[in-house]
Structures are given as C-alpha cells and as structure tokens.
Design a protein around this motif. Structure first.
Motif, PDB file in Angstrom:
ATOM      1  N   PRO A 501       0.829  -1.217   0.000  1.00 27.23           N
ATOM      2  CA  PRO A 501       0.000   0.000   0.000  1.00 27.23           C
ATOM      3  C   PRO A 501       0.861   1.265   0.000  1.00 27.23           C
ATOM      4  CG  PRO A 501      -0.707  -1.559   1.708  1.00 27.23           C
ATOM      5  CD  PRO A 501       0.618  -2.045   1.198  1.00 27.23           C
ATOM      6  N   LEU A 502       0.378   2.289  -0.659  1.00 24.83           N
ATOM      7  CA  LEU A 502       1.052   3.579  -0.578  1.00 24.83           C
ATOM      8  C   LEU A 502       0.834   4.170   0.813  1.00 24.83           C
ATOM      9  CD1 LEU A 502       0.032   5.213  -3.994  1.00 24.83           C
ATOM     10  CD2 LEU A 502       2.190   4.092  -3.428  1.00 24.83           C
ATOM     11  N   PRO A 503       1.832   4.827   1.367  1.00 29.15           N
ATOM     12  CA  PRO A 503       1.637   5.429   2.697  1.00 29.15           C
ATOM     13  C   PRO A 503       0.694   6.624   2.628  1.00 29.15           C
ATOM     14  CG  PRO A 503       3.767   6.056   1.780  1.00 29.15           C
ATOM     15  CD  PRO A 503       3.194   5.029   0.846  1.00 29.15           C
ATOM     16  N   GLY A 504      -0.042   6.824   3.687  1.00 27.78           N
ATOM     17  CA  GLY A 504      -0.910   7.987   3.749  1.00 27.78           C
ATOM     18  C   GLY A 504      -0.105   9.273   3.832  1.00 27.78           C
ATOM     19  N   GLY A 505      -0.740  10.364   3.436  1.00 28.44           N
ATOM     20  CA  GLY A 505      -0.091  11.660   3.543  1.00 28.44           C
ATOM     21  C   GLY A 505       0.637  12.117   2.295  1.00 28.44           C
ATOM     22  N   ILE A 506       0.716  11.247   1.268  1.00 34.01           N
ATOM     23  CA  ILE A 506       1.381  11.646   0.027  1.00 34.01           C
ATOM     24  C   ILE A 506       0.621  12.819  -0.590  1.00 34.01           C
ATOM     25  CG2 ILE A 506       1.920  10.928  -2.341  1.00 34.01           C
ATOM     26  CD1 ILE A 506       2.257   8.100  -1.326  1.00 34.01           C
ATOM     27  N   PRO A 507       1.316  13.890  -0.956  1.00 32.43           N
ATOM     28  CA  PRO A 507       0.615  14.992  -1.630  1.00 32.43           C
ATOM     29  C   PRO A 507       0.228  14.589  -3.054  1.00 32.43           C
ATOM     30  CG  PRO A 507       2.978  15.441  -1.497  1.00 32.43           C
ATOM     31  CD  PRO A 507       2.732  14.195  -0.703  1.00 32.43           C
ATOM     32  N   LEU A 508      -0.979  14.915  -3.443  1.00 32.51           N
ATOM     33  CA  LEU A 508      -1.479  14.558  -4.765  1.00 32.51           C
ATOM     34  C   LEU A 508      -1.692  15.823  -5.594  1.00 32.51           C
ATOM     35  CD1 LEU A 508      -4.143  11.809  -3.894  1.00 32.51           C
ATOM     36  CD2 LEU A 508      -1.702  11.540  -4.392  1.00 32.51           C
ATOM     37  N   PRO A 509      -1.305  15.782  -6.861  1.00 29.28           N
ATOM     38  CA  PRO A 509      -1.498  16.966  -7.713  1.00 29.28           C
ATOM     39  C   PRO A 509      -2.969  17.153  -8.041  1.00 29.28           C
ATOM     40  CG  PRO A 509      -0.741  15.117  -9.034  1.00 29.28           C
ATOM     41  CD  PRO A 509      -0.707  14.651  -7.594  1.00 29.28           C
ATOM     42  N   PRO A 510      -3.363  18.347  -8.459  1.00 34.75           N
ATOM     43  CA  PRO A 510      -4.760  18.553  -8.877  1.00 34.75           C
ATOM     44  C   PRO A 510      -5.095  17.627 -10.046  1.00 34.75           C
ATOM     45  CG  PRO A 510      -3.623  20.647  -8.640  1.00 34.75           C
ATOM     46  CD  PRO A 510      -2.577  19.590  -8.543  1.00 34.75           C
ATOM     47  N   PRO A 511      -6.271  17.006 -10.052  1.00 33.67           N
ATOM     48  CA  PRO A 511      -6.632  16.094 -11.150  1.00 33.67           C
ATOM     49  C   PRO A 511      -6.842  16.854 -12.451  1.00 33.67           C
ATOM     50  CG  PRO A 511      -8.511  16.448  -9.710  1.00 33.67           C
ATOM     51  CD  PRO A 511      -7.345  17.114  -9.049  1.00 33.67           C
ATOM     52  N   ALA A 512      -6.564  16.154 -13.543  1.00 29.64           N
ATOM     53  CA  ALA A 512      -6.782  16.701 -14.886  1.00 29.64           C
ATOM     54  C   ALA A 512      -7.519  15.654 -15.701  1.00 29.64           C
ATOM     55  CB  ALA A 512      -5.448  17.055 -15.537  1.00 29.64           C
ATOM     56  N   PRO A 513      -8.349  16.060 -16.648  1.00 22.05           N
ATOM     57  CA  PRO A 513      -9.106  15.081 -17.446  1.00 22.05           C
ATOM     58  C   PRO A 513      -8.173  14.105 -18.177  1.00 22.05           C
ATOM     59  CG  PRO A 513      -9.946  17.298 -17.789  1.00 22.05           C
ATOM     60  CD  PRO A 513      -8.682  17.445 -17.002  1.00 22.05           C
ATOM     61  N   LEU A 514      -8.552  12.836 -18.160  1.00 16.09           N
ATOM     62  CA  LEU A 514      -7.756  11.804 -18.820  1.00 16.09           C
ATOM     63  C   LEU A 514      -8.138  11.633 -20.280  1.00 16.09           C
ATOM     64  CD1 LEU A 514      -7.892   9.080 -16.024  1.00 16.09           C
ATOM     65  CD2 LEU A 514      -5.893  10.447 -16.665  1.00 16.09           C
ATOM     66  N   PHE A 515      -9.431  11.760 -20.568  1.00 18.07           N
ATOM     67  CA  PHE A 515      -9.936  11.518 -21.924  1.00 18.07           C
ATOM     68  C   PHE A 515     -10.868  12.653 -22.313  1.00 18.07           C
ATOM     69  CE2 PHE A 515      -9.340   7.418 -19.788  1.00 18.07           C
ATOM     70  CZ  PHE A 515      -8.410   6.826 -20.632  1.00 18.07           C
ATOM     71  N   ARG A 516     -10.711  13.140 -23.514  1.00 23.71           N
ATOM     72  CA  ARG A 516     -11.634  14.161 -24.007  1.00 23.71           C
ATOM     73  C   ARG A 516     -12.790  13.474 -24.723  1.00 23.71           C
ATOM     74  NH1 ARG A 516     -11.249  14.968 -29.502  1.00 23.71           N
ATOM     75  NH2 ARG A 516      -9.406  14.102 -30.550  1.00 23.71           N
ATOM     76  N   LYS A 517     -13.963  14.032 -24.589  1.00 21.36           N
ATOM     77  CA  LYS A 517     -15.108  13.470 -25.298  1.00 21.36           C
ATOM     78  C   LYS A 517     -15.031  13.834 -26.779  1.00 21.36           C
ATOM     79  CE  LYS A 517     -18.566  12.776 -21.741  1.00 21.36           C
ATOM     80  NZ  LYS A 517     -19.997  12.915 -21.388  1.00 21.36           N
ATOM     81  N   ILE A 518     -15.453  12.880 -27.592  1.00 24.51           N
ATOM     82  CA  ILE A 518     -15.501  13.110 -29.035  1.00 24.51           C
ATOM     83  C   ILE A 518     -16.904  13.599 -29.368  1.00 24.51           C
ATOM     84  CG2 ILE A 518     -15.285  12.045 -31.315  1.00 24.51           C
ATOM     85  CD1 ILE A 518     -13.483   9.906 -29.946  1.00 24.51           C
ATOM     86  N   GLU A 519     -16.986  14.796 -29.889  1.00 20.16           N
ATOM     87  CA  GLU A 519     -18.294  15.384 -30.169  1.00 20.16           C
ATOM     88  C   GLU A 519     -18.816  15.013 -31.551  1.00 20.16           C
ATOM     89  OE1 GLU A 519     -19.853  16.678 -27.787  1.00 20.16           O
ATOM     90  OE2 GLU A 519     -18.165  16.871 -26.393  1.00 20.16           O
ATOM     91  N   ASP A 520     -17.905  14.782 -32.488  1.00 19.88           N
ATOM     92  CA  ASP A 520     -18.308  14.464 -33.858  1.00 19.88           C
ATOM     93  C   ASP A 520     -17.415  13.359 -34.372  1.00 19.88           C
ATOM     94  OD1 ASP A 520     -19.144  14.327 -36.422  1.00 19.88           O
ATOM     95  OD2 ASP A 520     -18.592  16.369 -36.996  1.00 19.88           O
ATOM     96  N   ALA A 521     -17.990  12.209 -34.660  1.00 15.72           N
ATOM     97  CA  ALA A 521     -17.197  11.051 -35.089  1.00 15.72           C
ATOM     98  C   ALA A 521     -16.829  11.110 -36.553  1.00 15.72           C
ATOM     99  CB  ALA A 521     -17.972   9.762 -34.814  1.00 15.72           C
ATOM    100  N   ALA A 522     -17.365  12.018 -37.313  1.00 12.02           N
ATOM    101  CA  ALA A 522     -17.113  12.055 -38.764  1.00 12.02           C
ATOM    102  C   ALA A 522     -15.670  12.434 -39.053  1.00 12.02           C
ATOM    103  CB  ALA A 522     -18.042  13.052 -39.418  1.00 12.02           C
TER     104      ALA A 522
END
Length: 522
Positions: A501-522
């Motif tokens: 297990p990772l130890p508690g207290g580790i500082p975590l960076p601000p989350p960022a989106p992993l995947f962008r949504k595809i609005e138009d598949a064409a």
C-alpha cells in the motif's frame, strides 16, 4: 521470472499500412507489455517482408528499383510502430544481411538432412498471394480463374527445388492433437482455424496418401530475381514464404543457437491474420522440425476488419490510415477501441460512431469520471493528501474483495488472447466502483463522519491504482498520467507493487481530465 517470445507477422511492403496491420501488432504489444508488468523477460518482434514477385512488380509500377521501394515502404511500417506506441524489441527487414545469412543457413541445413530435392513445378499460381492452389480450390468468373482469396491465378511451369512437406504432415496432425501442456503440442487458435488447418492436411493425405511427392512444397523460383539466392544455385531465389517465415529465428541470432537471444526460442505466440494461418501452422513448423528445431508453441489467427460495413479493399479506396485516426481521436482511445470492440479472433467492423461511443461512454464517463470525482474529493476534503490505508468495513467488503482477483483474471484472459474479455472484466469492476462512490456518498460524509469519508476515498484510490496499473498495457500514456495523479512512483507500477500500500499523507497533484469526449465522429 520466465521468458516469453511474441511476434507479429512481418508485413508485406507492396502497399502502405492500414488498420489491420495496426490491430495485429497492438494485440502483440499488449501481451508483451502485460508479461513485463508481471515481471517476466519478453522479446517482442515485428518488421517487414520485402522480397517476392509482388514487391518486384509494385516497385516497377512505382518506377523504382526494389531496394529503394522497400526502403521507403518499410519506413512507413516503422513509423506506424512508433506512433502506435508498440514496445517491440526488434524491427526486422528481410533485406538485411543477417536475414539473408539465416535463410541460406536454414536452406543448407535442410539440404544436409535430405529435406530438399530439385524438380520442376507446374500449377495454378497467384502472384498476389505468392502461393499455389489446387484446381478444387479455384473458382472461375468470366473465363478467369481465382484463388479462394479472390486473387487471379495463372498456370506456371518452371524448375523448382522442393521441400519434403509430405514427410511431415502426419507428424503435424499428431502434434495438433496433443493435450494442452504437452511440450510437443502445436496449438492453433481459435478452434475454427485449427479445424481449418487440420481439414486441409487430412484432405491432402486422403487424396494423395502420406509421403506422396504431390504434397511436397515448391520452395524456389526462377521467374523473378528479387529474393534470397539459393546457396549453390543462384538461378533460383527462395520461395518468399520460406524466406519470410525464417525472420522469427533470424532475430534471435540463427544460425548461432548459442546466442543470448536464442534462449527465447521457441516462440510462445505467433500473432497472424487468418489469411496466412496455413503458412504458419503447416509450412513453418514443418521447416523447423525438418531442420531439427522446435516449432512455435502457439499460432493465433485473428479475423478481418470491415470499414463502416464494407470490405476493406484497394478498389473501394476505403482502407483507413491508422495514423490519421491517432491524429483525430488520440492514441489510447484507438488502442482501446480496437481491442475492446470485437472478440480477438472474430471479424469486426470499424466505425467512427462506435469508436466515439466507446470513448465517451467507457473511457471518459466510466473511468475518467471516477478518477476525477475521487481525486477532486481528496483535493477538497483531505488537504490534497492521500488518506491513510483503511480497514475494510462491511459496506466495503464486496467492492474491495471483488477487485482483488482482477490481475489474475486479466492475465488468464490475455494468455488466451481474449483482450476484449480482459477489458470487459476490468470495466465491469470500474462500474462497480462508480456504484460504490454513489452509494457511499463521501461528499456527504464530510459533514457526518470524516473518518469514514477518508476510508471510502482511500478504497477508491486503491481501486484506481489497481485499474491504472492493469490497464497500462492497453493505454500506456493515459494510465501513466493517471498513476501520476494518484501519486504512484514510477518504480512502483508493476503488478507485484500492488501488494504494497502507498503510505498515507502523500501529496497529490490537482486532477486533470484523462480523456476528451468526441463530439463528432465524422
């Protein structure tokens, strides 16, 4: 630690790469990456097949000499491998000196063992397939005879060296039927391909009888010159399939069987398309057995892709450039889609709308949203630090314990080349994690039970670490980014690290989106 050797077919350089080439190599890459994740030593080979009449003609049509032509087209396959993120250990070209030397050494070994003799060949030959076909395999339309592949055939007669294939056919049948786990078994998958190969051999033996020269294989040509010269008789070039198949041992140092790389032989899996299964499961193991070498353990033949419901063909001009898809949709969404959409081994249809649906519904909404919700809650409510490891309460038991066996299940499915099944069970667990966060409502626990809130968020973080770790072979870039956001050190991203297990207290960076949504598949 064990050693594993995985290969793609080497791709024929008479045209540029398409989605089918990307698919085969991707399946190989995922299994190679998984075995490394397990801590094993892996050798992963890909490359290009550059000899034969078809290449010679394509070069002429392009107004180029064959070597310059193959240099150019081979580079496009190397670029595909780089852009698709394949983790291959070697990229072989059959025009390399090391390969020509290996082919000639194998030929001389077969001659030494009296497995080759000189005769002449006549029969129906398809230039496009670089293969001969029996009369019963042909169909005729408008006065033209065609092979089962759709390639036109012509009657050819020329002097030829022959390989005593007939001698080895009964032995191949015996090895196909050995039980799983027997070291002499030649495993062909899926079962439909195994039945196809077995039926082809049995039909030939029934018609001509074991040992009949009619079942021997023509392995040289005099009607063109672009190929590996036959040792001692340079009027002949080697049959392109004897040349091409030898690549799998060239890359390991053959004929030097004391080379360090040779320890990886025999191959654990040859990944091939269903159109070349006969060459890999009949000719190739026969060549190897005749030379006193072990055949590959397993050949897996996958299906073909159609494009938006249509067969992919030059005449329709609908072949899809995978690099264009990467540019448009991103690398990891494409990697995910190709291995998730259809069972590996079946035919499948590529459609942009289906890719959009998988990306938006599974990657962005199911996994991406879970990661963003969890990590955002930790940022806001836990001072952006990882909560300490938490005991499993009754409300956590089913969710936490249900995910513990995921690595073992995924490994078993990947060993069976069921990549779609592996992704299916992973995302079933991710959906359970989404249900868990909805039921436990850690955002509400902030006001009533902060200790319980921290425990819930820790269980979710542990689950995300698990998902990100086991999804690395499928989506290496996106999962590296998620592991960064989870605070997992680069040196702690193998399967065995999950037990610490990772130890508690580790500082975590601000989350960022992993995947962008595809609005138009064409």
């Amino acid at each position: 630690m064990s050693r594993f050797y995985y290969t793609t077919p080497i791709y024929y350089v008479n045209d540029k790469p398409h989605i089918g080439h990307a698919y085969t190599s991707l399946a190989t890459d995922v299994l190679a990456r998984w075995k490394r994740l397990e801590g094993h030593e892996v050798f992963f080979l890909t490359g290009t097949d550059e000899h034969g009449q078809k290449v010679e003609k394509a070069a002429q049509d392009a107004g180029m000499d064959p070597q310059s032509f193959t240099d150019r087209v081979s580079q496009s396959f190397r670029l595909l491998a780089e852009r698709m993120g394949y983790s291959h250990d070697d990229f072989i070209r059959t025009t390399e000196p090391r390969h020509k030397a290996a082919c000639q050494a194998l030929w001389e070994e077969l001659v030494r063992r009296d497995e080759i003799y000189l005769g002449h060949y006549e029969g129906w030959y398809a230039v496009r397939d670089e293969a001969f076909y029996g009369p019963d395999e042909l169909v005729e339309r408008d006065g033209v005879k065609y092979a089962p592949s759709g390639a036109p055939v012509a009657w050819v007669k020329e002097p030829s060296y022959f390989f005593r294939l007939s001698k080895w056919l009964p032995e191949l049948l015996r090895r196909y039927e050995l039980p799983a786990g027997d070291p002499d078994r030649i495993d062909i998958a899926p079962d439909s391909r195994r039945n196809e190969v077995r039926g082809f051999i049995e039909a030939g033996l029934k018609e001509f009888g074991a040992g009949s020269p009619k079942l021997d294989l023509s392995i040289s040509r005099t009607s063109f010159t672009w190929g590996v010269k036959v040792p001692g008789d340079e009027a002949h070039v080697m049959y392109v399939w004897l040349d091409a198949l030898t690549n799998y041992i060239t890359a390991l140092g053959y004929p030097d069987t004391s080379a360090e790389r040779w320890q990886f032989w025999p191959a654990d899996v040859h990944f091939v398309g269903k159109d070349i299964v006969r060459f890999h499961t009949i000719y190739w193991p026969a060549f190897l057995l005749a030379a006193g070498l072990k055949p590959a353990k397993r050949v897996f033949a996958h299906g073909w892709w159609t494009i938006e419901g249509q067969k992919m063909s030059k005449s329709l001009g609908n072949a899809i450039d995978p690099l264009a898809l990467v540019e448009q949709y991103g690398l990891d969404p494409l990697r995910y889609f190709l291995l998730r959409e259809v069972p590996f081994g079946n035919d499948g249809d590529f459609s942009r709308s289906a890719l959009m649906s998988r990306n938006n519904g599974e990657l962005a909404n199911t996994l991406g949203n879970l990661a963003n919700r969890t990590l955002s809650l930790i940022q806001r409510n836990c001072d952006a630090r990882l909560p300490a490891p938490a005991a499993v309460a009754g409300a956590d038991s089913e969710f936490v314990k249900g995910s513990r066996h995921l690595p073992e299940t995924v490994g078993t499915l990947l060993d069976q080349q069921k990549s779609d099944g592996a992704l299916s069970v992973i995302f079933a667990s991710i959906r359970e994690a989404n249900e868990y966060i909805t039921i436990q409502q850690p955002w509400a626990l902030k006001k009533t039970d902060q200790e319980r809130m921290a425990a819930v968020l820790r269980h979710l973080h542990d689950a995300l670490r698990l998902y990100a770790t086991i999804l690395q072979p499928f989506m290496p870039g996106s999962m590296a980014a998620l592991l960064d956001q989870l605070g997992v050190p680069e040196q702690a991203r193998r399967l065995e690290d999950l037990s610490t297990p990772l130890p508690g207290g580790i500082p975590l960076p601000p989350p960022a989106p992993l995947f962008r949504k595809i609005e138009d598949a064409a």
